[in-house]
Design a protein around this motif. Structure first.
Motif, PDB file in Angstrom:
ATOM      1  N   ALA A 150       0.824  -1.205   0.000  1.00 20.77           N
ATOM      2  CA  ALA A 150       0.000   0.000   0.000  1.00 20.77           C
ATOM      3  C   ALA A 150       0.862   1.260   0.000  1.00 20.77           C
ATOM      4  O   ALA A 150       0.568   2.237  -0.707  1.00 20.77           O
ATOM      5  CB  ALA A 150      -0.934  -0.005   1.209  1.00 20.77           C
ATOM      6  N   VAL A 151       1.935   1.264   0.776  1.00 18.60           N
ATOM      7  CA  VAL A 151       2.785   2.451   0.866  1.00 18.60           C
ATOM      8  C   VAL A 151       3.597   2.655  -0.405  1.00 18.60           C
ATOM      9  O   VAL A 151       3.792   3.793  -0.854  1.00 18.60           O
ATOM     10  CB  VAL A 151       3.724   2.335   2.088  1.00 18.60           C
ATOM     11  CG1 VAL A 151       4.736   3.459   2.110  1.00 18.60           C
ATOM     12  CG2 VAL A 151       2.917   2.337   3.380  1.00 18.60           C
ATOM     13  N   SER A 152       4.070   1.582  -1.005  1.00 13.86           N
ATOM     14  CA  SER A 152       4.995   1.708  -2.131  1.00 13.86           C
ATOM     15  C   SER A 152       4.314   1.785  -3.488  1.00 13.86           C
ATOM     16  O   SER A 152       4.859   2.381  -4.421  1.00 13.86           O
ATOM     17  CB  SER A 152       5.969   0.525  -2.126  1.00 13.86           C
ATOM     18  OG  SER A 152       5.270  -0.700  -2.215  1.00 13.86           O
ATOM     19  N   HIS A 153       3.114   1.203  -3.636  1.00  8.25           N
ATOM     20  CA  HIS A 153       2.497   1.133  -4.964  1.00  8.25           C
ATOM     21  C   HIS A 153       1.103   1.740  -5.026  1.00  8.25           C
ATOM     22  O   HIS A 153       0.483   1.705  -6.094  1.00  8.25           O
ATOM     23  CB  HIS A 153       2.422  -0.321  -5.432  1.00  8.25           C
ATOM     24  CG  HIS A 153       3.750  -0.879  -5.841  1.00  8.25           C
ATOM     25  ND1 HIS A 153       4.216  -0.849  -7.137  1.00  8.25           N
ATOM     26  CD2 HIS A 153       4.732  -1.464  -5.121  1.00  8.25           C
ATOM     27  CE1 HIS A 153       5.410  -1.397  -7.208  1.00  8.25           C
ATOM     28  NE2 HIS A 153       5.750  -1.784  -5.987  1.00  8.25           N
ATOM     29  N   LEU A 154       0.613   2.249  -3.944  1.00  5.28           N
ATOM     30  CA  LEU A 154      -0.688   2.903  -3.946  1.00  5.28           C
ATOM     31  C   LEU A 154      -0.531   4.347  -3.490  1.00  5.28           C
ATOM     32  O   LEU A 154       0.399   4.683  -2.751  1.00  5.28           O
ATOM     33  CB  LEU A 154      -1.677   2.169  -3.035  1.00  5.28           C
ATOM     34  CG  LEU A 154      -1.976   0.708  -3.384  1.00  5.28           C
ATOM     35  CD1 LEU A 154      -2.956   0.125  -2.386  1.00  5.28           C
ATOM     36  CD2 LEU A 154      -2.507   0.569  -4.804  1.00  5.28           C
ATOM     37  N   THR A 155      -1.424   5.176  -3.922  1.00  2.00           N
ATOM     38  CA  THR A 155      -1.391   6.591  -3.550  1.00  2.00           C
ATOM     39  C   THR A 155      -2.534   6.877  -2.582  1.00  2.00           C
ATOM     40  O   THR A 155      -3.705   6.679  -2.912  1.00  2.00           O
ATOM     41  CB  THR A 155      -1.535   7.487  -4.793  1.00  2.00           C
ATOM     42  OG1 THR A 155      -0.485   7.180  -5.710  1.00  2.00           O
ATOM     43  CG2 THR A 155      -1.448   8.950  -4.402  1.00  2.00           C
ATOM     44  N   PHE A 156      -2.186   7.317  -1.392  1.00  2.00           N
ATOM     45  CA  PHE A 156      -3.195   7.696  -0.420  1.00  2.00           C
ATOM     46  C   PHE A 156      -2.629   8.777   0.484  1.00  2.00           C
ATOM     47  O   PHE A 156      -1.405   8.916   0.628  1.00  2.00           O
ATOM     48  CB  PHE A 156      -3.669   6.486   0.409  1.00  2.00           C
ATOM     49  CG  PHE A 156      -2.593   5.846   1.229  1.00  2.00           C
ATOM     50  CD1 PHE A 156      -2.393   6.223   2.557  1.00  2.00           C
ATOM     51  CD2 PHE A 156      -1.773   4.862   0.693  1.00  2.00           C
ATOM     52  CE1 PHE A 156      -1.403   5.634   3.327  1.00  2.00           C
ATOM     53  CE2 PHE A 156      -0.781   4.267   1.450  1.00  2.00           C
ATOM     54  CZ  PHE A 156      -0.601   4.654   2.769  1.00  2.00           C
ATOM     55  N   ARG A 157      -3.496   9.537   1.061  1.00  2.00           N
ATOM     56  CA  ARG A 157      -3.086  10.658   1.900  1.00  2.00           C
ATOM     57  C   ARG A 157      -2.455  10.137   3.200  1.00  2.00           C
ATOM     58  O   ARG A 157      -2.990   9.264   3.854  1.00  2.00           O
ATOM     59  CB  ARG A 157      -4.284  11.533   2.235  1.00  2.00           C
ATOM     60  CG  ARG A 157      -3.951  12.765   3.070  1.00  2.00           C
ATOM     61  CD  ARG A 157      -5.203  13.587   3.352  1.00  2.00           C
ATOM     62  NE  ARG A 157      -5.797  14.052   2.108  1.00  2.00           N
ATOM     63  CZ  ARG A 157      -6.946  14.753   2.054  1.00  2.00           C
ATOM     64  NH1 ARG A 157      -7.597  15.027   3.191  1.00  2.00           N
ATOM     65  NH2 ARG A 157      -7.424  15.143   0.893  1.00  2.00           N
ATOM     66  N   GLY A 158      -1.297  10.705   3.511  1.00  2.00           N
ATOM     67  CA  GLY A 158      -0.623  10.366   4.757  1.00  2.00           C
ATOM     68  C   GLY A 158       0.295   9.179   4.665  1.00  2.00           C
ATOM     69  O   GLY A 158       0.677   8.618   5.700  1.00  2.00           O
ATOM     70  N   SER A 159       0.688   8.761   3.455  1.00  2.00           N
ATOM     71  CA  SER A 159       1.573   7.599   3.334  1.00  2.00           C
ATOM     72  C   SER A 159       2.942   7.866   3.949  1.00  2.00           C
ATOM     73  O   SER A 159       3.507   7.009   4.630  1.00  2.00           O
ATOM     74  CB  SER A 159       1.713   7.204   1.862  1.00  2.00           C
ATOM     75  OG  SER A 159       2.251   8.280   1.111  1.00  2.00           O
ATOM     76  N   LYS A 160       3.489   9.071   3.711  1.00  2.00           N
ATOM     77  CA  LYS A 160       4.788   9.406   4.305  1.00  2.00           C
ATOM     78  C   LYS A 160       4.692   9.508   5.820  1.00  2.00           C
ATOM     79  O   LYS A 160       5.573   9.057   6.544  1.00  2.00           O
ATOM     80  CB  LYS A 160       5.318  10.700   3.714  1.00  2.00           C
ATOM     81  CG  LYS A 160       5.669  10.603   2.234  1.00  2.00           C
ATOM     82  CD  LYS A 160       6.267  11.902   1.731  1.00  2.00           C
ATOM     83  CE  LYS A 160       6.645  11.790   0.255  1.00  2.00           C
ATOM     84  NZ  LYS A 160       7.225  13.054  -0.269  1.00  2.00           N
ATOM     85  N   GLY A 161       3.608  10.115   6.293  1.00  2.00           N
ATOM     86  CA  GLY A 161       3.411  10.186   7.735  1.00  2.00           C
ATOM     87  C   GLY A 161       3.238   8.822   8.360  1.00  2.00           C
ATOM     88  O   GLY A 161       3.640   8.592   9.508  1.00  2.00           O
ATOM     89  N   PHE A 162       2.668   7.889   7.607  1.00  2.00           N
ATOM     90  CA  PHE A 162       2.503   6.521   8.093  1.00  2.00           C
ATOM     91  C   PHE A 162       3.864   5.869   8.348  1.00  2.00           C
ATOM     92  O   PHE A 162       4.082   5.256   9.395  1.00  2.00           O
ATOM     93  CB  PHE A 162       1.702   5.713   7.076  1.00  2.00           C
ATOM     94  CG  PHE A 162       1.596   4.254   7.394  1.00  2.00           C
ATOM     95  CD1 PHE A 162       0.757   3.806   8.402  1.00  2.00           C
ATOM     96  CD2 PHE A 162       2.332   3.321   6.678  1.00  2.00           C
ATOM     97  CE1 PHE A 162       0.658   2.456   8.696  1.00  2.00           C
ATOM     98  CE2 PHE A 162       2.240   1.973   6.960  1.00  2.00           C
ATOM     99  CZ  PHE A 162       1.396   1.545   7.966  1.00  2.00           C
ATOM    100  N   LEU A 163       4.792   6.032   7.409  1.00  2.00           N
ATOM    101  CA  LEU A 163       6.119   5.460   7.579  1.00  2.00           C
ATOM    102  C   LEU A 163       6.874   6.128   8.728  1.00  2.00           C
ATOM    103  O   LEU A 163       7.579   5.471   9.490  1.00  2.00           O
ATOM    104  CB  LEU A 163       6.915   5.589   6.291  1.00  2.00           C
ATOM    105  CG  LEU A 163       6.541   4.621   5.161  1.00  2.00           C
ATOM    106  CD1 LEU A 163       7.379   4.899   3.933  1.00  2.00           C
ATOM    107  CD2 LEU A 163       6.702   3.185   5.608  1.00  2.00           C
ATOM    108  N   ILE A 164       6.731   7.446   8.845  1.00  2.00           N
ATOM    109  CA  ILE A 164       7.398   8.146   9.941  1.00  2.00           C
ATOM    110  C   ILE A 164       6.835   7.700  11.289  1.00  2.00           C
ATOM    111  O   ILE A 164       7.564   7.497  12.264  1.00  2.00           O
ATOM    112  CB  ILE A 164       7.257   9.662   9.765  1.00  2.00           C
ATOM    113  CG1 ILE A 164       8.013  10.112   8.503  1.00  2.00           C
ATOM    114  CG2 ILE A 164       7.785  10.407  10.986  1.00  2.00           C
ATOM    115  CD1 ILE A 164       7.834  11.577   8.168  1.00  2.00           C
ATOM    116  N   GLY A 165       5.519   7.520  11.339  1.00  2.00           N
ATOM    117  CA  GLY A 165       4.905   7.039  12.577  1.00  2.00           C
ATOM    118  C   GLY A 165       5.379   5.652  12.952  1.00  2.00           C
ATOM    119  O   GLY A 165       5.609   5.353  14.126  1.00  2.00           O
TER     120      GLY A 165
END
Length: 294
Positions: A113-128
């Motif tokens: 989901a993080v690498s191949h899908l586009t959704f709001r907050g993906s970067k924040g998800f990894l940082i979290g």
């Protein structure tokens, strides 16, 4: 001109020979360093295994022996008597195996989901996810114990497995995200053009390509669960112990039977070593993914 050309060729040849010598010297130096590190890593393992086959008198002798002069299986018979060690081995294998399966499945979905899908907050998800690894286990041990005790999960493998899942799933997501980002987007876009769903793309396209990455993540998770001690000591009871807690129980307050301890440690080392060598090629391939790009 002829003299100049010859001198230039000589300088070029000297430069090449000097570079070859420096490269050879660097390789010898690297081999020497790796050899020293290998000795430091293997000597304790050899001492553990050799001590497991020694008698108590030979272990307690003032002059240590490099190998067992009178090899015996008595230490192994003693630690296997009663079946407590075997039960703890089975308990550790079940907890580590089930936790690894769940971590790999959920980690693969999250990483895709993080690498191949586009959704709001993906970067924040990894940082979290990254911030969840900043707290040491000792800092959350007491709150987790109180919460698990109120839920009736202390002393159960399910309770310990849930804690392992919360601890090691973020690491798996980080590892798999880096691997999945190396998979060309053209492959997944081609699947979408053909009408495949995200689940079908993940199952049929991404996961087969990322098998080395999945193996590397599984090996890391399984070995970490197998060797974890502090949480297992606090959250489990004497009836349900993992192998690390069982090994710690062999250390007495005033006296320790070193022969039995070394024999038990040798037995506990065999399953992860066998699993690692069985999946070694996948583990090495998983570590090298993305280091060379064509």
């Amino acid at each position: 001109m002829t003299g100049t050309g010859r001198s230039g060729s000589a300088r070029s040849g000297n430069a090449r020979s000097g570079g070859a010598l420096s490269t050879a010297a660097g390789r010898r130096c690297a081999a020497l360093v790796l050899g020293v590190l290998l000795v430091f890593a293997l000597v304790p393992v050899y001492w553990m295994v050799s001590s497991a086959f020694k008698t108590n008198a030979e272990i307690a002798a003032l002059a240590p022996t490099l190998y067992p002069h009178h090899p015996t299986l008595e230490q192994f018979r003693a630690v296997l008597a009663g079946g407590a060690l075997l039960r703890s081995l089975g308990y550790s294998a079940v907890i580590a195996g089930l936790t690894t399966i769940v971590v790999v499945v959920l980690g693969s979905c999250a990483a895709f989901a993080v690498s191949h899908l586009t959704f709001r907050g993906s970067k924040g998800f990894l940082i979290g996810i990254l911030f969840t690894q900043l707290l040491p286990q000792s800092a959350v041990l007491v709150p987790v114990y109180l919460l698990w005790n109120s839920l009736g999960l202390t002393g159960t493998g399910a309770g310990l497995g849930l804690v392992y899942l919360a601890l090691y799933l973020p690491v798996a997501v980080w590892m798999l995200t880096g691997f999945f980002r190396g998979i060309p987007l053209d492959l997944t876009e081609a699947g979408r053009i053909d009408g495949a769903s995200n689940v079908r793309i993940l199952w049929s396209i991404v996961l087969p390509i990322a098998r080395p990455a999945l193996a590397a993540t599984a090996i890391y998770t399984a070995l970490t669960c197998w060797s974890e001690f502090l949480l297992a000591l606090v959250l489990l009871t004497s009836n349900t112990t993992t192998v690390t807690v069982q090994l710690a129980g062999l250390i007495g307050r005033h006296d320790t039977n070193l022969g039995q301890l070394m024999a038990a440690a040798t037995i506990a080392t065999v399953p992860p070593v066998v699993a690692f060598f069985a999946l070694q090629r996948y583990f090495v391939a998983g570590l090298t993914i993305g280091t060379v790009k064509g």
